[in-house]
Design an enzyme around this catalytic site. Structure first.
Site, mmCIF file in Angstrom:
data_model
loop_
_atom_site.group_PDB
_atom_site.id
_atom_site.type_symbol
_atom_site.label_atom_id
_atom_site.label_comp_id
_atom_site.label_asym_id
_atom_site.label_seq_id
_atom_site.Cartn_x
_atom_site.Cartn_y
_atom_site.Cartn_z
ATOM 1 N N ASN A 9 3.363 61.635 -71.595
ATOM 2 C CA ASN A 9 4.652 61.526 -72.273
ATOM 3 C C ASN A 9 5.601 62.502 -71.579
ATOM 4 O OD1 ASN A 9 6.828 61.576 -73.989
ATOM 5 N ND2 ASN A 9 5.741 62.487 -75.732
ATOM 6 N N LYS A 11 8.621 62.965 -72.048
ATOM 7 C CA LYS A 11 9.717 63.435 -72.917
ATOM 8 C C LYS A 11 11.054 63.308 -72.159
ATOM 9 C CE LYS A 11 6.349 66.142 -75.417
ATOM 10 N NZ LYS A 11 6.022 67.304 -76.224
ATOM 11 N N HIS A 97 6.250 60.333 -82.922
ATOM 12 C CA HIS A 97 6.033 61.657 -82.324
ATOM 13 C C HIS A 97 6.692 62.714 -83.219
ATOM 14 C CE1 HIS A 97 6.095 65.018 -79.567
ATOM 15 N NE2 HIS A 97 5.168 64.371 -78.866
ATOM 16 N N GLU A 99 8.395 65.191 -82.545
ATOM 17 C CA GLU A 99 9.782 65.512 -82.161
ATOM 18 C C GLU A 99 10.759 64.475 -82.711
ATOM 19 O OE1 GLU A 99 8.886 65.892 -77.995
ATOM 20 O OE2 GLU A 99 7.670 67.654 -78.458
ATOM 21 N N GLU A 169 -1.658 65.092 -82.864
ATOM 22 C CA GLU A 169 -0.953 66.159 -82.162
ATOM 23 C C GLU A 169 -0.552 67.247 -83.152
ATOM 24 O OE1 GLU A 169 0.825 64.424 -78.240
ATOM 25 O OE2 GLU A 169 2.317 64.327 -79.815
ATOM 26 N N GLY A 175 3.314 72.133 -76.684
ATOM 27 C CA GLY A 175 4.168 72.931 -75.810
ATOM 28 C C GLY A 175 4.061 74.427 -76.033
ATOM 29 N N SER A 215 -0.864 70.878 -75.708
ATOM 30 C CA SER A 215 -1.285 71.831 -74.668
ATOM 31 C C SER A 215 -2.608 71.442 -74.006
ATOM 32 C CB SER A 215 -1.341 73.249 -75.232
ATOM 33 O OG SER A 215 -0.056 73.637 -75.703
HETATM 34 P P1 13P Z 1 2.287 69.305 -74.540
HETATM 35 O O1 13P Z 1 1.136 68.699 -73.755
HETATM 36 O O2 13P Z 1 3.408 69.759 -73.681
HETATM 37 O O3 13P Z 1 1.809 70.314 -75.514
HETATM 38 O O4 13P Z 1 2.912 68.090 -75.408
HETATM 39 C C1 13P Z 1 2.072 67.296 -76.144
HETATM 40 C C2 13P Z 1 2.871 66.154 -76.631
HETATM 41 O O5 13P Z 1 3.735 66.315 -77.476
HETATM 42 C C3 13P Z 1 2.595 64.835 -76.040
HETATM 43 O O6 13P Z 1 3.230 63.824 -76.749
#
Ligand code: 13P
Length: 255
Positions: A9, A11, A97, A99, A169, A175, A215
């Site tokens: 992803n 983003k 997600h 976010e 997640e 992140g 992560s």
């Molecule tokens: P990270 O791997 O950067 O922690 O993000 C995970 C994520 O949100 C994937 O959709």
């Protein structure tokens, strides 16, 4: 047998040139994958047609999108529909997600509609769930995640469940560099599988791919993917560097 998947992803990262280079680099290092294993690349919308043409003829690597609108078409300035994604050769769409839930206030009703749009356009859903830190600290993460799954997916008939992938997640691990331990991931994934089994039966649960996200990197992917109920990963930051993403794909290839 359920599929193992590593999905990247991106983003809101990468311009078109950087994206094309990243996909080329991934191709160069891609290991041979058995039929039950799949890589998904989910770039921003703007990249989709470019990435689709790069992926032409690839079976191991499929195109993903990070979102779609909850309605089929109409006066929704700036939005992209599921049928548009389908026409751009998208195979998987990430829905729910954290976010999107947090920054764009997407609630369960909206997410349920998005799920329906994706499935009715013959694509697969990667449905995200996961708890914030305060819920984890309170020890109520199982109930919280169960609620997200019920509200977003349980309107579906069992026949459509085969086109849904779940991604756990934990928000506190996204992140942050703070990964869930393999025991924490396994516990939650087993719980999620039991939630699916209770609603749809043991076969549907056994066939459900459940990804871990948060992560995940080359140094911890093998340990996470070795867990019985972890079927791969949804990768953010580490999907933006070919070497890191390939390292995670290798961990899946070795299973
Ligand atoms: P990270 O791997 O950067 O922690 O993000 C995970 C994520 O949100 C994937 O959709």
């Amino acid at each position: 047998m359920r599929k193992k998947i590593v999905a990247g992803n991106w983003k809101m990262n990468m311009d078109l040139t950087e994206g094309a280079e990243l996909v080329n680099e991934i191709f160069k290092g891609l290991p041979v994958l058995s039929e039950d294993k799949q890589v998904v690349i989910a770039p921003p919308y703007l990249h989709l047609t470019q990435t689709a043409s790069q992926l032409t003829g690839m079976i191991d690597v499929q195109l993903g999108a990070q979102n779609c609108h909850s309605e089929a078409s109409g006066a929704y300035t700036g939005e992209v529909s599921a049928s548009m994604l389908k026409s751009a050769e998208v195979a998987y769409v990430i829905i729910g997600h954290s976010e999107r839930r947090e920054y764009f206030k997407e609630d369960s009703t909206t997410l349920g509609k998005k799920v329906n749009q994706v499935l009715s356009n013959d694509m697969k859903v990667i449905f995200c769930c996961g708890e914030p830190l305060d819920i984890r600290d309170a020890g109520t993460q199982n109930t919280y995640v169960e609620g997200q799954i019920k509200e977003g997916l349980f309107h579906l008939p069992e026949s459509q469940l085969a086109n849904v992938v779940l991604a756990y997640e934990p928000i506190w691990a996204i992140g942050t560099g703070r990964t869930a331990t393999s025991a924490q991931a396994q516990d939650m994934h087993a719980h999620i599988r039991s939630v699916i089994a209770a609603q749809y039966g043991g076969d549907a649960a056994a066939n459900m791919t459940i990804l871990y996200g948060g992560s995940c990197k080359p140094s911890n992917a093998a340990e996470l993917f070795a867990c019985t109920d972890v079927d791969g990963g949804l990768i953010g930051g580490a999907s933006l560097k070919a070497a890191d993403f390939l390292g995670i794909i290798e961990a899946m290839a070795d299973l």
